[in-house]
Write an enzyme that holds these catalytic residues in place. Structure first.
Site, short mmCIF file in Angstrom:
data_model
loop_
_atom_site.label_atom_id
_atom_site.label_comp_id
_atom_site.label_asym_id
_atom_site.label_seq_id
_atom_site.Cartn_x
_atom_site.Cartn_y
_atom_site.Cartn_z
N ASP A 155 17.93 -22.01 -38.03
CA ASP A 155 17.04 -22.99 -37.40
C ASP A 155 16.70 -24.14 -38.35
O ASP A 155 16.63 -23.95 -39.57
CB ASP A 155 15.75 -22.27 -36.97
CG ASP A 155 14.92 -23.10 -36.02
OD1 ASP A 155 15.46 -24.06 -35.42
OD2 ASP A 155 13.73 -22.81 -35.87
N ARG B 197 15.58 -30.96 -37.48
CA ARG B 197 14.58 -31.53 -38.38
C ARG B 197 15.21 -32.05 -39.67
O ARG B 197 14.82 -33.08 -40.20
CB ARG B 197 13.50 -30.48 -38.71
CG ARG B 197 12.43 -30.38 -37.63
CD ARG B 197 11.67 -29.09 -37.72
NE ARG B 197 12.44 -27.97 -37.18
CZ ARG B 197 12.09 -26.71 -37.33
NH1 ARG B 197 11.03 -26.38 -38.01
NH2 ARG B 197 12.83 -25.76 -36.79
N ASN C 5 20.00 -22.24 -25.09
CA ASN C 5 20.43 -23.55 -25.60
C ASN C 5 21.06 -24.44 -24.52
O ASN C 5 21.21 -25.65 -24.72
CB ASN C 5 21.40 -23.41 -26.78
CG ASN C 5 20.74 -22.95 -28.07
OD1 ASN C 5 21.34 -22.32 -28.92
ND2 ASN C 5 19.47 -23.29 -28.24
N ARG D 69 15.18 -15.89 -40.64
CA ARG D 69 15.12 -17.14 -39.89
C ARG D 69 14.74 -18.26 -40.84
O ARG D 69 13.79 -18.12 -41.62
CB ARG D 69 14.11 -17.05 -38.75
CG ARG D 69 14.05 -18.33 -37.93
CD ARG D 69 13.07 -18.25 -36.78
NE ARG D 69 13.20 -19.45 -35.94
CZ ARG D 69 13.29 -19.44 -34.62
NH1 ARG D 69 13.25 -18.30 -33.96
NH2 ARG D 69 13.42 -20.57 -33.94
N GLU E 119 13.71 -5.51 -41.17
CA GLU E 119 12.73 -6.21 -41.99
C GLU E 119 12.87 -7.70 -41.68
O GLU E 119 13.99 -8.23 -41.66
CB GLU E 119 12.99 -5.96 -43.49
CG GLU E 119 12.75 -4.53 -43.90
CD GLU E 119 11.31 -4.08 -43.72
OE1 GLU E 119 10.40 -4.91 -43.91
OE2 GLU E 119 11.10 -2.91 -43.38
C1 FPP Z 1 18.98 -24.62 -34.52
O1 FPP Z 1 18.65 -25.87 -35.08
C2 FPP Z 1 20.39 -24.32 -34.49
C3 FPP Z 1 21.10 -24.03 -33.34
C4 FPP Z 1 20.80 -24.47 -31.99
C5 FPP Z 1 22.27 -23.19 -33.46
C6 FPP Z 1 23.47 -23.90 -33.89
C7 FPP Z 1 23.69 -23.73 -35.34
C8 FPP Z 1 24.59 -24.40 -36.02
C9 FPP Z 1 25.45 -25.40 -35.35
C10 FPP Z 1 24.71 -24.18 -37.49
C11 FPP Z 1 26.03 -23.73 -37.92
C12 FPP Z 1 26.77 -23.03 -36.87
C13 FPP Z 1 28.08 -22.87 -36.87
C14 FPP Z 1 28.80 -22.39 -35.66
C15 FPP Z 1 28.86 -23.17 -38.06
P1 FPP Z 1 17.73 -26.79 -34.18
O2 FPP Z 1 18.63 -27.74 -33.48
O3 FPP Z 1 16.91 -25.93 -33.27
O4 FPP Z 1 16.81 -27.50 -35.23
P2 FPP Z 1 15.31 -28.00 -34.98
O5 FPP Z 1 14.49 -26.79 -34.66
O6 FPP Z 1 14.94 -28.62 -36.30
O7 FPP Z 1 15.35 -28.99 -33.87
#
Ligand code: FPP
Length: 240
Positions: A20, A24, A68, A188, A207
Site C-alpha cells: 500500500d 501517495r 480494486n 502492510r 503476526e
Molecule cells: C496500493 O497502493 C497498491 C495496489 C492497488 C496494488 C497494486 C500494487 C502494485 C502495482 C505494486 C507492485 C505490484 C506488482 C504486480 C509488481 P494505492 O494505490 O492504494 O496507494 P494509496 O493508498 O497511496 O493511494
C-alpha cells in the site's frame, strides 16, 4: 547488503504483503498514481530476493483486489496491463531463482490475457520447490470463502461429500490455492492498519506488522527489520 543471520526458528515460513501507498508516493512527487505502481515493482522483487536470502519459503503479494475494480477505469486498465507485463517480464528471472509462481484469485472479471500470463508462469515454474510467490490478482478473502462454500454445496448435491465431513481441513481444500500454508507474518506498508480482505482464512494466527513506509520505498531491509520484530513475538496459538 548482507543478509542478517536470524536465530533458528525465528524466520516466518509464509509472509503476506499488502503493498500500500503507491498513490501517495507518486502524489508526493507530483507524478500520476500509475508511476507509484511502477515504482512498486522493484520493491516487490527486492523483497522476494531478501526473503529467499533468509529462508522464508512463501510470499503472498496483494497485486489486485476484488475491490480494486472500483478504481477509475484508467487505473484498473493500467493495473491489469501492468500485472500482465510484470509477470511476463519477471517469470524467467523467478524461475532461475527457484521460485514457483502461483496465481491466487477469482476468475470472474479477471482479464483473460492476465490470467493466461499467470497460468503460463505457473506452468513454467511448477517444479520449483525452494520458494513460492503467490500473486494474488483479483483476490478477495470473503469471495474466496464464499466460492469455497459454493463448491462444497455443489459437491454435496452431487453426493461427493456429506455435510458431516466438513471440517477446517476439508474446507481449506476448496480455497483458491489449497496448497497455501498459514500466514506467519502479515505486513502492510504505508502506515494503514487494516487487512483489507487479504487472506483472512490463512491469517487467523498471523503476526501483524504495519510499517510506516510507502510501498515503493520498501526494500529487502524493510522485510528483514520486520522479521527481527517477528522473532521477538511470543506465538502461542491459543495455548497458555
Ligand atoms: C496500493 O497502493 C497498491 C495496489 C492497488 C496494488 C497494486 C500494487 C502494485 C502495482 C505494486 C507492485 C505490484 C506488482 C504486480 C509488481 P494505492 O494505490 O492504494 O496507494 P494509496 O493508498 O497511496 O493511494
Amino acid at each position: 547488503m548482507k543478509a542478517p543471520k536470524f536465530p533458528k526458528g525465528s524466520v516466518p515460513d509464509h509472509v503476506a504483503v499488502v503493498m500500500d501507498g503507491n498513490g501517495r508516493w507518486a502524489k508526493k512527487r507530483g507524478l500520476p498514481r500509475t508511476a507509484g505502481h511502477e515504482a512498486g515493482e522493484a520493491a516487490l522483487f527486492d523483497m522476494v530476493e531478501g526473503a529467499l536470502e533468509v529462508g522464508v519459503k512463501e510470499l503472498s503479494a496483494y497485486a489486485f483486489s476484488t475491490e480494486n475494480w472500483k478504481r477509475s477505469p484508467d487505473e484498473v486498465k493500467f493495473l491489469m496491463g501492468f500485472n500482465r507485463e510484470v509477470i511476463r517480464r519477471r517469470r524467467d528471472q523467478m524461475n532461475e531463482m527457484g521460485v514457483r509462481i502461483r496465481w491466487v484469485g477469482k476468475e470472474k472479471r479477471l482479464w483473460k490475457s492476465v490470467l493466461d500470463e499467470l497460468l503460463e508462469a505457473e506452468e513454467l515454474t511448477k517444479k520449483n520447490k525452494k520458494f513460492t510467490l503467490n500473486m494474488c490478482v483479483n483476490y478477495g478473502g470473503r469471495s474466496e470463502i464464499v466460492d469455497a462454500t459454493t463448491k462444497i454445496a455443489v459437491d454435496i448435491a452431487k453426493k461427493k461429500i456429506k455435510p458431516d465431513q466438513i471440517n477446517e481441513k476439508l474446507f481449506s481444500k476448496y480455497l483458491y490455492n489449497p496448497g497455501m500454508s498459514d500466514v506467519d507474518l502479515f505486513l502492510r506498508s504505508s502506515g494503514e492498519q487494516r487487512t483489507s480482505n487479504f487472506l483472512p482464512w490463512q491469517s487467523v494466527y498471523a503476526e501483524m506488522i504495519f510499517m510506516d513506509v510507502l510501498w515503493p520505498d520498501v526494500t529487502r531491509k524493510t522485510l528483514w527489520d520486520a522479521i527481527a520484530i517477528y522473532g521477538e513475538r511470543d506465538r502461542r496459538f491459543g495455548k497458555a
